[in-house]
Design an enzyme around this catalytic site. Structure first.
Site, PDB file in Angstrom:
ATOM      1  CG  ASN A  89      23.960  -5.753  11.356  1.00  0.00           C
ATOM      2  OD1 ASN A  89      22.849  -6.929  10.686  1.00  0.00           O
ATOM      3  ND2 ASN A  89      24.742  -5.845  12.213  1.00  0.00           N
TER       4      ASN A  89
ATOM      5  NE  ARG B 174      34.916  -2.208   9.753  1.00  0.00           N
ATOM      6  CZ  ARG B 174      34.550  -2.035  10.839  1.00  0.00           C
ATOM      7  NH1 ARG B 174      35.592  -3.489  11.266  1.00  0.00           N
ATOM      8  NH2 ARG B 174      34.265  -1.034  11.557  1.00  0.00           N
TER       9      ARG B 174
ATOM     10  CG  HIS C  94      31.138   1.990  19.216  1.00  0.00           C
ATOM     11  ND1 HIS C  94      31.090   2.097  19.879  1.00  0.00           N
ATOM     12  CD2 HIS C  94      29.754   0.759  18.269  1.00  0.00           C
ATOM     13  CE1 HIS C  94      30.914   0.848  20.379  1.00  0.00           C
ATOM     14  NE2 HIS C  94      29.964   0.373  19.706  1.00  0.00           N
TER      15      HIS C  94
ATOM     16  CG  ASP D 184      13.967 -10.812  16.602  1.00  0.00           C
ATOM     17  OD1 ASP D 184      14.454 -10.484  17.867  1.00  0.00           O
ATOM     18  OD2 ASP D 184      14.127 -11.743  15.826  1.00  0.00           O
TER      19      ASP D 184
ATOM     20  NE  ARG E  90      34.585  -8.812  11.357  1.00  0.00           N
ATOM     21  CZ  ARG E  90      35.575  -7.672  11.278  1.00  0.00           C
ATOM     22  NH1 ARG E  90      35.230  -6.745  11.789  1.00  0.00           N
ATOM     23  NH2 ARG E  90      36.380  -7.455  11.097  1.00  0.00           N
TER      24      ARG E  90
ATOM     25  CG  MET F 260      22.169 -12.632  23.411  1.00  0.00           C
ATOM     26  SD  MET F 260      21.213 -13.316  24.582  1.00  0.00           S
ATOM     27  CE  MET F 260      22.041 -13.097  25.756  1.00  0.00           C
TER      28      MET F 260
ATOM     29  CB  ALA G 127      13.203  -9.622  20.124  1.00  0.00           C
TER      30      ALA G 127
ATOM     31  CB  THR H 187      22.473  -1.975  14.559  1.00  0.00           C
ATOM     32  OG1 THR H 187      20.884  -2.749  15.139  1.00  0.00           O
ATOM     33  CG2 THR H 187      22.820  -3.546  13.183  1.00  0.00           C
ATOM     34  CG  ASN H 188      28.181  -2.647  16.174  1.00  0.00           C
ATOM     35  OD1 ASN H 188      28.736  -1.362  16.554  1.00  0.00           O
ATOM     36  ND2 ASN H 188      28.666  -3.034  17.803  1.00  0.00           N
TER      37      ASN H 188
HETATM   38  N1  APR Z   1      14.726  -7.322  11.547  1.00  0.00           N
HETATM   39  C1  APR Z   1      14.320  -7.751  13.042  1.00  0.00           C
HETATM   40  N2  APR Z   1      14.669  -8.423  13.442  1.00  0.00           N
HETATM   41  C2  APR Z   1      16.240  -8.812  13.045  1.00  0.00           C
HETATM   42  C3  APR Z   1      16.132  -9.205  12.298  1.00  0.00           C
HETATM   43  C4  APR Z   1      15.409  -8.193  11.250  1.00  0.00           C
HETATM   44  N3  APR Z   1      15.561  -8.107   9.751  1.00  0.00           N
HETATM   45  N4  APR Z   1      17.459  -9.960  11.402  1.00  0.00           N
HETATM   46  C5  APR Z   1      17.847 -10.225  12.738  1.00  0.00           C
HETATM   47  N5  APR Z   1      16.720 -10.059  14.000  1.00  0.00           N
HETATM   48  C6  APR Z   1      16.970 -10.147  15.506  1.00  0.00           C
HETATM   49  C7  APR Z   1      17.410 -11.997  15.713  1.00  0.00           C
HETATM   50  O1  APR Z   1      16.100 -12.198  14.876  1.00  0.00           O
HETATM   51  C8  APR Z   1      17.898 -11.315  16.479  1.00  0.00           C
HETATM   52  O2  APR Z   1      17.127 -12.333  17.902  1.00  0.00           O
HETATM   53  O3  APR Z   1      18.073  -9.792  15.606  1.00  0.00           O
HETATM   54  C9  APR Z   1      18.564  -9.983  16.932  1.00  0.00           C
HETATM   55  C10 APR Z   1      19.776  -9.610  17.164  1.00  0.00           C
HETATM   56  O4  APR Z   1      20.466 -10.418  18.170  1.00  0.00           O
HETATM   57  P1  APR Z   1      21.609 -10.964  18.784  1.00  0.00           P
HETATM   58  O5  APR Z   1      21.981 -11.992  17.653  1.00  0.00           O
HETATM   59  O6  APR Z   1      21.457 -11.309  20.282  1.00  0.00           O
HETATM   60  O7  APR Z   1      22.140  -9.560  19.065  1.00  0.00           O
HETATM   61  P2  APR Z   1      22.831  -8.553  19.977  1.00  0.00           P
HETATM   62  O8  APR Z   1      24.079  -9.206  21.462  1.00  0.00           O
HETATM   63  O9  APR Z   1      21.593  -8.318  21.047  1.00  0.00           O
HETATM   64  O10 APR Z   1      23.359  -7.804  19.606  1.00  0.00           O
HETATM   65  C11 APR Z   1      22.427  -6.803  18.530  1.00  0.00           C
HETATM   66  O11 APR Z   1      23.844  -4.604  18.687  1.00  0.00           O
HETATM   67  O12 APR Z   1      25.822  -4.523  19.208  1.00  0.00           O
HETATM   68  C12 APR Z   1      25.365  -4.643  18.194  1.00  0.00           C
HETATM   69  O13 APR Z   1      26.793  -5.864  18.036  1.00  0.00           O
HETATM   70  C13 APR Z   1      25.280  -5.336  17.799  1.00  0.00           C
HETATM   71  O14 APR Z   1      24.593  -5.235  15.686  1.00  0.00           O
HETATM   72  C14 APR Z   1      24.174  -6.211  17.014  1.00  0.00           C
HETATM   73  C15 APR Z   1      23.857  -5.855  17.735  1.00  0.00           C
END
Ligand code: APR
EC number: 1.1.1.37
Length: 320
Positions: A96, A89, A176, A34, A83, A13, A11, A120-121
């Site tokens: 992840n 990497r 990607h 989340d 990252r 960005m 949840a 996710t990347n």
């Molecule tokens: N289970 C659920 N949520 C999780 C877990 C998990 N095990 N681990 C981390 N999270 C949550 C974090 O708490 C965070 O709120 O995943 C969310 C990721 O959100 P952001 O850090 O804001 O990242 P965002 O910009 O949304 O990008 C997410 O997409 O484009 C890709 O590289 C980017 O891998 C990244 C992903």
């Protein structure tokens, strides 16, 4: 008929933006999951309060409990970490990959009939791992990358030619990231091949090459500008287009990280290819003719994806 249910795992960005878009479009009820406590609940409350202003009907729930995603029609996964400076990497891959394991199990146990879109990347490896951990059929697990990459390509082409983005159909293939393959021969401006349009507009090959390079590095350019975090508006918009194609059984051809078996000379690999998305999930992969150069570029991209999969297998023996 009951409303569709859309579960967003992560949840942050992108997750928050996905929820806002899905609500505005009244795609269905939304669950924001989340591991962070309070945050998905807070975002859900904030988003719910857009409803009276925007005039949408959608139940939006924030949660830390996978049981709440039960019965989801679509699951969009952004859980993980981006990252950060100093992180290799492989560090990112290790973190992840563990996240995909817990998310895959959460989906397997609670929403095994969903269409799952991974964001996710590193994307091509994470979508593969998520499929392995969830055990869902390959046609129900797909990665979002190509819609975003081709949107970036289309944006730059529209700017260069001084035409509406609506008339640009830009085509990308492959993994990607740096090795993605923007395919100029299949990119058109309202049906006019880009190379012909370039001649009409007096734009030389070197300039087109620059646009291709900028497309490949499109994510990094935004990371640098933001200074903290990565792109989220266009990634979320892209995944919503894929979810709409599934929910509406539209049979749209969208470039997606799909499981390819047999086509493009591939033997069971997730990579970006033109994919028909409808009620059956990824219903078909369209194999296009490629020039020698495009094929060579695709091979480089596929090899990079294979390398990532080997790294995943080394990190988690259950994947080997
Ligand atoms: N289970 C659920 N949520 C999780 C877990 C998990 N095990 N681990 C981390 N999270 C949550 C974090 O708490 C965070 O709120 O995943 C969310 C990721 O959100 P952001 O850090 O804001 O990242 P965002 O910009 O949304 O990008 C997410 O997409 O484009 C890709 O590289 C980017 O891998 C990244 C992903």
């Amino acid at each position: 008929m009951a409303r569709s249910k859309i579960a967003l795992i992560g949840a942050g960005m992108i997750g928050g933006t996905l929820a806002h878009l899905a609500a505005k479009k009244e795609m269905g009820d939304i669950v924001l999951f989340d591991i962070a406590e309070g945050m998905p609940q807070g975002k859900a409350l904030d988003l719910s309060q857009c409803g009276p202003i925007e005039g949408f009907d959608a139940a939006i729930k924030g949660t830390n409990d996978y049981a709440d995603i039960a019965g989801a029609d679509v699951v969009i996964v952004t859980a993980g970490v981006p990252r950060k400076p100093g992180m290799s990497r492989d560090d990112l891959l290790g973190i992840n990959l563990k996240v995909m394991k817990s998310v895959g199990e959460g989906i397997k146990n609670n929403a095994p009939d969903a269409f799952v879109i991974c964001i996710t990347n590193p994307l091509d490896a994470m979508v593969w791992a998520l499929r392995e951990f969830s055990g869902l059929p390959h046609n129900k697990v797909v990665g979002m990358a190509g819609v975003l990459d081709s949107a970036r390509f289309a944006t730059f082409l529209a700017w260069e030619f001084g035409v509406s983005v609506k008339d640009v159909n830009a085509f990308v293939l492959g993994g990607h990231g740096d090795t993605m393959v923007p395919v100029l021969s299949y990119s058109t401006i309202n049906g006019i091949p880009v190379k012909d349009m370039a001649k009409i507009k007096g734009i030389d090959e070197a300039r087109l090459d620059e646009i291709v390079k900028r497309t490949r590095a499109g994510g990094g350019e935004i990371v640098q500008l933001l200074g903290n975090g990565s792109a989220y508006y266009a990634p979320a918009t892209s995944a919503i287009a894929m979810a709409e194609a599934y929910l509406g059984d539209s049979k749209r051809i969208l470039p997606s990280a799909s499981y390819v078996q047999g086509k493009y000379g591939l033997d069971g690999l997730y990579v970006g290819v033109p994919t028909v998305i409808g009620a059956g999930g990824t219903e078909d992969v369209i194999e296009i003719e490629l020039s020698d150069e495009e094929r060579a570029n695709l091979t480089v991209s596929v090899d990079a994806v294979k390398e990532l999969l080997e790294a995943c297998k080394a990190l988690d023996s259950s994947l080997a």
